[in-house]
Scaffold this motif. Structure first.
Motif, mmCIF file in Angstrom:
data_model
loop_
_atom_site.group_PDB
_atom_site.id
_atom_site.type_symbol
_atom_site.label_atom_id
_atom_site.label_comp_id
_atom_site.label_asym_id
_atom_site.label_seq_id
_atom_site.Cartn_x
_atom_site.Cartn_y
_atom_site.Cartn_z
ATOM 1 N N UNK A 275 0.674 -1.157 0.088
ATOM 2 C CA UNK A 275 0.129 0.023 0.139
ATOM 3 C C UNK A 275 0.832 1.333 0.033
ATOM 4 N N UNK A 276 1.815 1.374 0.638
ATOM 5 C CA UNK A 276 3.033 2.321 0.793
ATOM 6 C C UNK A 276 3.531 2.605 -0.744
ATOM 7 N N UNK A 277 3.910 1.506 -1.327
ATOM 8 C CA UNK A 277 4.379 1.517 -2.899
ATOM 9 C C UNK A 277 3.302 2.559 -3.557
ATOM 10 N N UNK A 278 2.170 2.185 -3.431
ATOM 11 C CA UNK A 278 1.071 2.787 -4.152
ATOM 12 C C UNK A 278 0.943 4.510 -3.716
ATOM 13 N N UNK A 279 1.053 4.629 -2.409
ATOM 14 C CA UNK A 279 0.931 6.010 -1.777
ATOM 15 C C UNK A 279 2.012 6.652 -2.487
ATOM 16 N N UNK A 280 3.309 6.186 -2.478
ATOM 17 C CA UNK A 280 4.443 6.958 -2.734
ATOM 18 C C UNK A 280 4.331 7.257 -4.420
ATOM 19 N N UNK A 281 4.445 6.253 -5.010
ATOM 20 C CA UNK A 281 4.806 6.231 -6.679
ATOM 21 C C UNK A 281 3.534 7.142 -7.391
ATOM 22 N N UNK A 282 2.312 6.801 -6.760
ATOM 23 C CA UNK A 282 1.052 7.453 -7.504
ATOM 24 C C UNK A 282 0.523 8.525 -6.558
ATOM 25 N N UNK A 283 1.361 9.236 -5.723
ATOM 26 C CA UNK A 283 0.960 10.333 -4.869
ATOM 27 C C UNK A 283 0.174 11.185 -5.224
ATOM 28 N N UNK A 284 0.538 12.271 -6.219
ATOM 29 C CA UNK A 284 -0.125 13.260 -6.638
ATOM 30 C C UNK A 284 0.333 13.493 -8.183
ATOM 31 N N UNK A 285 -0.229 14.552 -8.970
ATOM 32 C CA UNK A 285 0.189 14.745 -10.223
ATOM 33 C C UNK A 285 1.421 15.249 -10.168
ATOM 34 N N UNK A 286 2.066 16.122 -9.341
ATOM 35 C CA UNK A 286 3.470 16.366 -9.394
ATOM 36 C C UNK A 286 4.294 15.328 -9.335
ATOM 37 N N UNK A 287 3.910 14.308 -8.263
ATOM 38 C CA UNK A 287 4.614 13.058 -8.501
ATOM 39 C C UNK A 287 4.826 12.539 -9.693
ATOM 40 N N UNK A 288 3.816 12.335 -10.522
ATOM 41 C CA UNK A 288 3.648 11.815 -11.700
ATOM 42 C C UNK A 288 4.612 12.567 -12.748
ATOM 43 N N UNK A 289 4.395 13.886 -12.720
ATOM 44 C CA UNK A 289 5.172 14.708 -13.652
ATOM 45 C C UNK A 289 6.911 14.419 -13.108
ATOM 46 N N UNK A 290 7.155 14.435 -12.169
ATOM 47 C CA UNK A 290 8.384 14.383 -11.499
ATOM 48 C C UNK A 290 9.142 12.836 -12.120
ATOM 49 N N UNK A 291 8.090 11.868 -11.635
ATOM 50 C CA UNK A 291 8.924 10.528 -11.634
ATOM 51 C C UNK A 291 8.700 10.172 -13.241
ATOM 52 N N UNK A 292 7.592 10.048 -13.890
ATOM 53 C CA UNK A 292 7.761 9.424 -15.090
ATOM 54 C C UNK A 292 8.281 10.463 -16.244
ATOM 55 N N UNK A 293 8.034 11.920 -16.010
ATOM 56 C CA UNK A 293 8.331 12.626 -17.071
ATOM 57 C C UNK A 293 9.778 13.431 -17.023
ATOM 58 N N UNK A 294 9.971 13.723 -15.965
ATOM 59 C CA UNK A 294 11.213 14.615 -15.663
ATOM 60 C C UNK A 294 12.348 13.684 -15.225
ATOM 61 N N UNK A 295 12.078 12.742 -14.420
ATOM 62 C CA UNK A 295 13.288 11.657 -13.896
ATOM 63 C C UNK A 295 13.475 10.613 -14.816
ATOM 64 N N UNK A 296 12.616 9.761 -15.118
ATOM 65 C CA UNK A 296 12.625 8.665 -16.008
ATOM 66 C C UNK A 296 12.638 8.859 -17.461
ATOM 67 N N UNK A 297 12.054 10.163 -17.792
ATOM 68 C CA UNK A 297 11.940 10.551 -19.123
ATOM 69 C C UNK A 297 11.321 9.481 -20.056
ATOM 70 N N UNK A 298 10.207 8.745 -19.778
ATOM 71 C CA UNK A 298 9.624 7.490 -20.576
ATOM 72 C C UNK A 298 9.424 7.566 -21.768
#
Length: 342
Positions: A275-298
């Motif tokens: 549940x913590x994995x879900x709460x961290x990686x899908x936390x908010x729109x800002x997290x999605x922007x930072x994680x998938x688009x700016x950091x991992x650059x999918x």
């Protein structure tokens, strides 16, 4: 999420379930899904991406089925509920502050309130809906235990006719939100737990059915995409109530329920942070922007021959890092807090 009874087979299934959800987010939260459908290329990478991201809603079903299976013979306590609620608030407040400081989000009264109070949106907000659904469990258990087996079975049939058959095959628009759907799944899981049918324990049968429903899910995704139904290729698994999302989840759940795995401390510990994995990686729109688009650059990997390596490595590393973070939270925040006050 901890339960008094820990079955390592179902805890392993919970881990696999969350990996499916992270993989789904890799595709749909990074603009890769939009690129696949906008560019319309039918090549190895596009087919890989739509298959890699197919299982998000199926994973949600699996997650809730596990919860229902355990909780229908248990009871919800203030401590158990507060662990979930405070875990959610901890990560939301933490990342709200981090993204506020780093400029990924701007401060607003509504944003600050929604960070603490998770029930503003209950239609498709998994976390808020799951927390609300949890409050229904004592009432659901009372209702379940007043029914006879036949009544329970017919009640499930009626619910699935309304929430799965009509939307999938008749294109009917049924008022739907995750709270009510989780309740439907709870009735299914409780029926499996309370009425021990001989064929419920047939591991070979459920292995075959899992493979069949999994292949049907994949075939529906690829088939609709190749036929040109761009943007709707996930139709039969596009939400948790769709027929293949449900059937695949139930069959996989039944298979893992029957598989014998000796109690394993590591599996149980890793699963406790799902549940913590879900709460961290899908936390908010800002997290999605930072994680998938700016950091991992999918999106930069869309036409790359290293796409599969990047996708698999990203999902595994996200799961590992998030689990480590959550285990630190459990050890140094949750356990001392609940030991002292609850």
């Amino acid at each position: 999420m901890a339960f008094k009874e820990r079955n390592s087979n179902l805890e392993l299934f919970r881990i696999i379930t969350m990996i499916l959800i992270v993989a789904h987010h890799y595709v749909v939260n990074s603009d890769l899904f939009t690129m696949v459908n906008t560019l319309g290329k039918i090549n190895f990478n596009s087919l890989f991406l739509i298959l890699f991201g197919w299982g998000g809603k199926t994973g949600i079903n699996c997650f809730v089925l596990i919860t229902g299976y355990f909780m229908c013979t248990s009871s919800i306590t203030l401590k158990k509920y507060m662990k979930l609620f405070l875990e959610r608030d901890f990560y939301c407040v933490l990342f709200f502050i981090i993204f506020l400081i780093t400029g990924y989000t701007t401060f607003s009264i509504k944003g600050a309130i929604s960070t603490i109070f998770p029930f503003f949106v209950v239609q498709d907000n998994f976390t808020g809906c799951f927390l609300l659904f949890y409050l229904f469990i004592p009432f659901l258990n009372q209702f379940i235990h007043t029914m006879h087996e036949k009544e329970h079975f017919l009640f499930i049939g009626l619910l699935l006719f309304i929430y799965t058959f009509l939307p999938t095959f008749m294109n009917s628009v049924v008022a739907f939100n995750y709270v009510t759907w989780f309740i439907v799944l709870y009735f299914i899981a409780s029926y499996i737990r309370l009425y021990d049918k001989k064929w419920f324990s047939n591991t070979k049968l459920w292995a075959i059915l899992t493979i069949i429903t999994l292949l049907l899910s994949w075939a529906s995704v690829v088939g609709l995409y190749v036929l040109g139904y761009r943007g709707t290729e996930y139709f039969f698994v596009s939400d948790s109530n769709k027929v293949l999302a449900l059937l695949t989840a139930v069959c996989a759940f039944m298979f893992f329920k029957n598989v014998h795995i000796s109690q394993n401390t590591w599996i149980n510990k890793i699963s406790s942070s799902s549940f913590g994995v879900l709460l961290i990686h899908a936390n908010c729109d800002a997290m999605r922007q930072w994680l998938w688009k700016d950091t991992l650059k999918n999106v930069l990997l869309f036409d790359s021959r290293f796409l599969i390596v990047h996708a698999v490595f990203s999902v595994i590393m996200i799961y590992v890092v998030c689990t480590i973070i959550d285990q630190i939270r459990i050890r140094y925040i949750e356990k001392p807090l609940f030991r002292r006050y609850l």
